[in-house]
Structure formats: structure tokens, C-alpha cells
Motif scaffolding. Structure first.
Motif, PDB file in Angstrom:
ATOM      1  N   UNK B  36     -45.127  48.371  14.308  1.00  0.00           N
ATOM      2  CA  UNK B  36     -44.552  48.750  13.011  1.00  0.00           C
ATOM      3  C   UNK B  36     -43.906  47.532  12.370  1.00  0.00           C
ATOM      4  N   UNK B  37     -43.572  47.660  11.093  1.00  0.00           N
ATOM      5  CA  UNK B  37     -42.811  46.629  10.404  1.00  0.00           C
ATOM      6  C   UNK B  37     -41.316  46.843  10.610  1.00  0.00           C
ATOM      7  N   UNK B  38     -40.946  48.083  10.914  1.00  0.00           N
ATOM      8  CA  UNK B  38     -39.543  48.469  10.839  1.00  0.00           C
ATOM      9  C   UNK B  38     -38.710  48.170  12.074  1.00  0.00           C
ATOM     10  N   UNK B  39     -39.318  47.622  13.119  1.00  0.00           N
ATOM     11  CA  UNK B  39     -38.586  47.417  14.359  1.00  0.00           C
ATOM     12  C   UNK B  39     -38.265  45.935  14.536  1.00  0.00           C
ATOM     13  N   UNK B  40     -36.996  45.575  14.727  1.00  0.00           N
ATOM     14  CA  UNK B  40     -36.626  44.161  14.825  1.00  0.00           C
ATOM     15  C   UNK B  40     -37.358  43.423  15.949  1.00  0.00           C
ATOM     16  N   UNK B  43     -40.373  42.258  14.344  1.00  0.00           N
ATOM     17  CA  UNK B  43     -40.042  41.262  13.318  1.00  0.00           C
ATOM     18  C   UNK B  43     -39.839  39.909  13.992  1.00  0.00           C
ATOM     19  N   UNK B 209     -34.928  56.162  19.044  1.00  0.00           N
ATOM     20  CA  UNK B 209     -34.008  55.949  17.922  1.00  0.00           C
ATOM     21  C   UNK B 209     -32.689  56.678  18.156  1.00  0.00           C
ATOM     22  N   UNK B 210     -31.684  56.324  17.337  1.00  0.00           N
ATOM     23  CA  UNK B 210     -30.328  56.850  17.527  1.00  0.00           C
ATOM     24  C   UNK B 210     -30.259  58.369  17.405  1.00  0.00           C
ATOM     25  N   UNK B 268     -24.591  43.398  22.327  1.00  0.00           N
ATOM     26  CA  UNK B 268     -23.215  43.605  21.854  1.00  0.00           C
ATOM     27  C   UNK B 268     -22.653  44.908  22.409  1.00  0.00           C
ATOM     28  N   UNK B 269     -23.505  45.919  22.542  1.00  0.00           N
ATOM     29  CA  UNK B 269     -23.062  47.190  23.112  1.00  0.00           C
ATOM     30  C   UNK B 269     -22.754  47.074  24.597  1.00  0.00           C
TER      31      UNK B 269
END
Lengths: 358, 342
Positions: B36-40, B43, B209-210, B268-269
Motif C-alpha cells: 500500500x501507499x499508506x503504510x510508513x 514509504x 491497525x489501532x 517510542x512506545x
């Protein structure tokens, strides 16, 4: 005119012995099934309500106290909040015999505008929020203008804008997620919909669920007690008749799509409250889930018939099936199966009920 | 596709090929196809591939599916690459088996096919696979969770937050790897849900996803109120699960969440204590290595090798945690943040 007078006198003679009864609809098929059909036609929320009650009873037996507990029942309410709010927007559109495939994309786009502006760009949260809501309204307005003025089929318009808004989501978000902790630190207002109120017996209500009910009540009032509401039903039932009756169907449609966009923006606020984070991923089937809730809630996909209460019940039924089957230890696969079967049954029932007016 | 569209598309492709061969006879075209395009993650992968392609002086064409699981768009992308005369491409398959016939077509046409991240089924359907050892990534978090609990691991109550009903390779590899690391009998190692270990509360799908993570966690907590270990397919799902724990007042550290990916928000989490440990993988590395391999193939015809003892090239996975467990190698969040993506 004397010709007419004598003519009617002749006709009167010909009618001698004929029935004097006023013309009426035939009521001779009033068997018990017909009565049920007639009842369901008058009360479109009856079926989803019955399904919900029967479902609660069945799952209470199958999954026991884990299902039938105040906490769990309120949990189902929380879990369906996002789809419930989107479903309200979708109901408005479907009542006009349209469909909106872009509701989920509008919701996520609004949430990303809110989140990026406040957390990444440092814009005050109130302004970010207003711009986020404005984004939703603008998206709805664009849909409405294309449907009402350019006169494109709603399915095509929203298929296109779904893709366009989806591209904007990736462009604006840079495909990055904004973490829950960062929002809590910088823009806590965006998470307000997640605020929780403990009711008695372990039940918990979130601000989002209450707002869902508030939006539903407002839209119910608009649909049932205002001229705009009657115009929506009339436009959906028969746009040509509505137009001849003096309704400005163009503005009704634009109004409906814009209002739906606004409600989607509110859904984005509910979404941030529930998941904490702002993510370009996720909620990808929210548009289809909202249609599912509307259909199971007894609103006709062919327009002009249905209700907001039905949609909320529809969303609750889907949530209840997923939750109840999971607690009963049923595989996820069969949860999807059950929801699919519910959709088919709902539309079959709708078609059957419609026959009463045929 | 309608007949007219087919003819139009064929015409466009032919025109493109004629112009292409005339103007850029020497150009080496390589492709990158992501899910997908939407997943970092993807990217970053694209950025890594672009940087390496620029360095090597090759032309990169990128494609992506519309959503995770979009096989059709990937098939079209491969067809486009074959038509444009590409030397090879790297692909993250959305559907590990349904894409195989199209990949075979590309290989028959002489393209080098390198699969990234999600292995094909069967894995040797590609010329090479550059991936995190997802099973090993799962094992690391499983070993860490078991080590952190110590003796209590025998009575753990585990929530499994998976990806999707169709169990793509990455999904079962991580899930089953975690179980192996934790010490659970996995039965069929290429399928989850067939285990009978009483410690497993259940499997719920998150879509990675969250929102899915939160709903899945709420449901499993309702089923088993005493859950104290949460396996998550990726860090967004973990973040969602944490929101559910927070709402239930169980964010006091009594529940261990483990995950896989090593994205910057995820690391970070871990630093904030939301996630106990995560297995980090390296998308930039995978993509740049693939570009190098295709360039080498274009120049010499040589195909890449696999890691000794494996049927793919392992681009590595490191356990990121600030609470190391004896016997499980790990890096801390400072190091993890330097290496993270997204």
C-alpha cells in the motif's frame, strides 16, 4: 351545457342497481401473514429491534454471564460508536436513494487534519479542530454538488471521491501515525470523546456513545419534525413527484451530503477518542460497515423508507454478533459469515415488506 | 476490462515501448511494488530503493496496491514492468500465493524477481527473498515474554492479536514464532488457531491497525479477564490494545505487550513502557539490497544467494527493549530509535 346534463342523466340511468360504495383499496387478503407484513411496513424498526432482543437472549445462553453483563453490553455500545455515527450520515444519504462510499475516507481525512495541524504544525487545538470539521463539511459539499448539480450517480461520485480523499489522507499524513501520548500531551481535546462515565453495575458509557445518541436524536428530529426532513424522504421516494410538489430537490440533496460530511467529521472526533492515535491506516472498511448498519437497520437501499433508530440498532446487531460469537469461542471467520447472512436476510425482508405497497 | 480498454492499453504499452527503446536504449529499469501507499513501512522502503537507484544510476518505477491484500493491482504492476522492459523488480506480495503465477510470467520473460518482507508460498517461486526472519522475530518476543514472567509463564494468560482471517505468511510466521519462543506446542507450524494450550485465551483479528487492536483486546479481555500477556502482529495493533488496557485500568504494568516491526512510533512506545519489547526489522536495508542485486543481475547475469541454512536472505531482526532478559539478545530503545523507520 344541456347536452352534458342530459348525457349524465342517461349515464345515471345506466348505473341503476350499481353499488353506491366509494372507491377503496382491496383488503380481502388480510390473512395473518399480510397483517405481519402490514405491521412491519408501518414500523420499519420492528425487525432490527426483534433481532437485537432475540440475539441478546441467544448469546446470553451461549456465552453466559460474560456476554450478559452490564459491562459487556456497554462495551458493545462503545465498539459500535464509530460505525453508528457514520451510519447516521449514511442513512441520510441512502434515504435520498443515494449511497456514500466516501464516509470512512472523510472521517479519516478530518482526523488527520485535526491531528497534524495541532500536534505536528503546532496550530492551537481549537483552530485545528474547526479546520478538521470544516474539511469534513467541504468533502460532503463536494459530493453534494457533484450529485445534485452535475447530476452524476451518487455511487460514481463517491467512488471517485473515496479515492481522492484517500489520496489526500496519504499526502497530508505523510503515511505517519501520530501517537496517542503525543496527542494527550499537546491536544487532549481531540481525545475528549474517549472520556468515560461509570454507570451502575459495571456499565461504562463513553462521551462518544453519548454524542452518537445525541446526533441520532437531532437527526431524528430533523427527519421527522422539519420540512427539510420531509423533503429528504420525498426526494428519495420519488424525486420527480417531489420536484412537482414544489420541493427544491437540488438543494435538498446538497444539504444532505453536506450534513453527512459534517457528521463524518464528528465521527473523526469519536474515532480519535476511541483509538487515541491518529492513523492513516485502519477503518478502511468503515464505509462498507456503515452501509451494513443501515441495511440491517431496515432502511431501504432504494430510498424513501427507513430510520435513524433502525441504523443504530443495525450497528448494535453487528457489534453484538461479533462480540457474542467471540465470547462463545466461535472463530472470526464465522463472525464474518453471520454478518453477511444478516445483510442478505435484511434486504430480503425489505423487499418482501415493500410488496405490500406494490 | 472491456475490449476497447484492452486495445487502448495494449496500444499505449506498444507506443511506450517504441518511444522507450528509441530514447533510452541503455537505461536499466527496475521496479518496486509494495502492498500500500499508506503504510510508513512501505514509504521507507520506497525511499531506500529510490536513494539506492539514484546512486546506481538506474531508473526506478514504483507501484502499490490500493489496500493490504490488493492482489489485482500488483498483477497489473508486474505486467506493466514486463511491458516496459524492466530488468527486474522487488515486490512485497499482498497475497503470497495468488501472485505466484504472474511472478512466474515475469521470470519467464527474463526479469529477476526479488521478494521483500513477506515470503511467497512456495518461497522458491521468486529468484530470491530478502526478509526479516519473521518466525525468528516472533521467537525473540516469545522468549522475552517467557523470560520476563519467569515461573509465572506456566500460568500465563495470553491474548493473540493477529492480522487477518486469511493468515498471510507474515501473520502466521510471527504468531507461531512467538508461541515457539514462549514454549507453546504449535501443532501445525504454518497455521495458527489449532493449538490446545490452555494459556491461550483466543485469536482476534486487528487488520494491523489501532482501531482493530482496541476492539480485539476489549473482546479478549471480556473473554479472559486475567490476561497478562498480549502478542500483537504489529505496533499499531499494540497501541490500540494499550488503549483498551488503559480504559480497563490495567495499564499498571501488570500486562506485558509484545510486538513486531520496530517503527519509530513503536520504539517510542517501548521507551514509554506501553510495549514491553518489539522485534525490529529493516525495510530500507531490504529495498537497497534488492536494487543492488538487480543492478548486478543486469550487468553480469548473476543472481543473489541466500543466507546459510535458510531459504531466504535474512536482513535481520533485533529485539528492542529497555528491560533485557538473560539469554535473549536485545538492543535498547536508544539504539532502536537510531535504526527505526517511519
Amino acid at each position: 351545457m344541456s347536452d352534458d346534463a342530459s348525457g349524465s342523466a342517461v349515464a345515471e340511468k345506466g348505473l341503476a342497481g350499481a353499488t353506491q360504495a366509494v372507491a377503496s383499496f382491496e383488503e380481502d387478503r388480510k390473512g395473518p401473514i399480510r397483517q405481519v407484513q402490514s405491521f412491519l411496513h408501518s414500523y420499519p424498526t420492528a425487525i432490527p429491534f426483534i433481532v437485537l432482543i432475540v440475539g441478546i437472549i441467544i448469546f446470553s445462553i451461549a456465552a453466559g454471564s460474560k456476554f450478559f453483563a452490564p459491562f459487556n453490553l456497554s462495551l458493545v455500545l462503545q465498539q459500535v460508536t464509530i460505525i453508528g455515527v457514520l451510519g447516521i450520515a449514511q442513512t441520510l444519504i441512502i434515504l435520498t436513494a443515494g449511497i456514500d462510499l466516501s464516509v470512512g475516507a472523510i472521517m479519516i481525512l478530518s482526523s488527520i487534519v485535526m491531528g497534524r495541524l495541532s500536534v505536528v504544525a503546532g496550530v492551537p487545538v481549537e483552530i485545528s479542530f474547526v479546520l478538521g470539521v470544516g474539511t469534513g463539511i467541504l468533502c460532503g459539499l463536494i459530493n453534494g454538488l457533484l450529485v445534485a448539480l452535475v447530476k452524476l450517480p451518487p455511487f460514481i461520485v463517491t467512488l471517485g471521491t473515496w479515492s481522492i480523499y484517500g489520496a489526500m489522507i496519504i499526502f497530508i499524513s505523510n503515511s505517519e501515525t501520530i501517537r496517542s501520548q503525543d496527542i494527550a500531551a499537546i491536544a487532549p481535546m481531540l481525545q475528549w470523546m474517549g472520556a468515560r462515565v461509570a454507570l451502575g453495575g459495571g456499565a461504562i458509557l463513553t462521551a462518544g456513545s453519548m454524542v452518537m445518541i445525541l446526533i441520532a436524536a437531532t437527526v431524528w428530529y430533523v427527519l421527522n419534525r422539519t420540512a427539510f426532513g420531509r423533503h429528504i424522504y420525498a426526494t428519495g421516494d420519488d424525486p420527480e413527484a417531489a420536484r412537482l410538489a414544489g420541493i427544491n430537490t437540488t438543494w435538498t440533496l446538497i444539504g444532505v451530503y453536506t450534513l453527512a460530511g459534517f457528521i463524518c467529521a464528528l465521527a473523526s472526533w469519536v474515532l480519535i477518542g476511541r483509538v487515541g492515535a491518529v492513523s492513516p491506516l485502519g477503518s478502511q472498511t468503515a464505509n462498507l460497515d456503515s452501509i451494513t448498519a443501515v441495511v440491517i437497520g431496515g432502511t431501504s437501499l432504494f430510498g424513501g423508507r427507513g430510520s435513524i433508530v433502525g441504523t443504530l440498532l443495525g450497528a448494535l446487531i453487528v457489534g453484538m454478533f461479533r462480540n457474542g460469537l467471540a465470547l462463545a469461542g466461535v472463530d472470526v471467520l464465522w463472525q464474518e459469515f453471520a454478518v453477511g447472512a444478516l445483510i442478505i436476510i435484511a434486504v430480503t425482508t425489505d423487499q418482501w415488506i415493500r410488496k405490500i405497497s406494490a | 476490462m472491456g475490449k476497447f480498454l484492452k486495445i487502448a492499453a495494449a496500444g499505449a504499452v506498444m507506443l511506450g515501448m517504441m518511444c522507450g527503446t528509441a530514447a533510452y536504449a541503455q537505461e536499466v529499469i527496475v521496479g518496486l511494488i509494495t502492498k500500500t501507499e499508506g503504510n510508513p513501512f512501505f514509504v521507507k522502503m520506497r525511499e531506500g530503493a529510490q536513494a539506492k537507484a539514484d546512486e546506481l544510476g538506474i531508473t526506478l518505477q514504483t507501484f502499490a496496491g490500493k489496500f493490504d491484500g490488493d492482489n489485482d493491482s500488483q498483477i497489473a504492476a508486474i505486467e506493466n514492468l514486463i511491458a516496459s522492459g524492466a530488468k527486474g523488480f522487488a515486490i512485497v506480495p499482498s497475497d503470497s500465493s495468488a501472485i505466484v503465477p504472474t511472478i512466474q510470467q515475469a521470470r519467464d520473460a527474463g526479469l529477476l524477481v526479488i521478494v521483500l518482507d513477506t515470503p511467497l508460498d512456495p518461497i522458491d517461486a521468486a529468484d530470491a527473498t530478502f526478509a526479516t526472519d519473521n518466525r525468528q522475530a516472533g521467537r525473540l518476543i516469545g522468549q522475552w515474554a517467557a523470560g520476563s514472567l519467569g515461573d509465572a509463564a506456566a500460568n500465563a494468560k495470553i491474548a493473540m492479536l493477529d492480522l487477518a482471517v486469511n493468515q498471510p505468511t507474515v501473520d502466521y510466521l510471527r504468531d507461531q514464532g512467538f508461541m515457539e519462543g514462549f514454549g507453546i506446542d504449535v501443532k501445525d507450524p504454518n497455521k495458527y488457531g489449532d493449538e490446545d494450550d490452555a494459556r491461550i485465551c483466543g485469536h482476534e483479528m486487528t487488520g494491523g491497525a489501532e482501531d482493530g487492536g482496541r476492539t480485539a483486546m476489549e473482546t479478549l479481555m471480556q473473554k479472559c479477564p486475567d490476561i497478562n500477556v498480549v502478542y500483537t502482529i504489529n505496533e499499531p495493533a499494540a497501541a490500540g490494545a494499550y488503549e483498551a488496557l488503559k480504559a480497563a485500568g490495567r495499564d499498571d504494568g501488570s500486562v506485558l505487550i509484545v510486538s513486531v516491526d520496530g517503527g519509530c512510533p513503536g520504539v517510542a512506545n517501548v521507551k514509554d513502557g506501553v510495549i514491553g519489547a518489539t522485534s525490529q526489522q529493516y525495510p530500507l536495508l531490504m529495498a537497497s539490497m534488492a536494487m543492488e542485486a538487480i543492478k548486478k543481475f543486469a550487468d553480469t547475469g548473476e543472481k543473489p544467494a541466500v543466507t546459510e541454512g535458510l531459504d531466504f536472505f535474512d536482513t535481520g531482526a533485533a529485539l528492542v527493549t529497555d528491560k533485557p532478559v538473560a539469554g535473549v539478545e536485545s538492543i535498547d530503545t536508544t539504539k532502536g530509535a537510531e535504526l527505526c523507520w517511519g
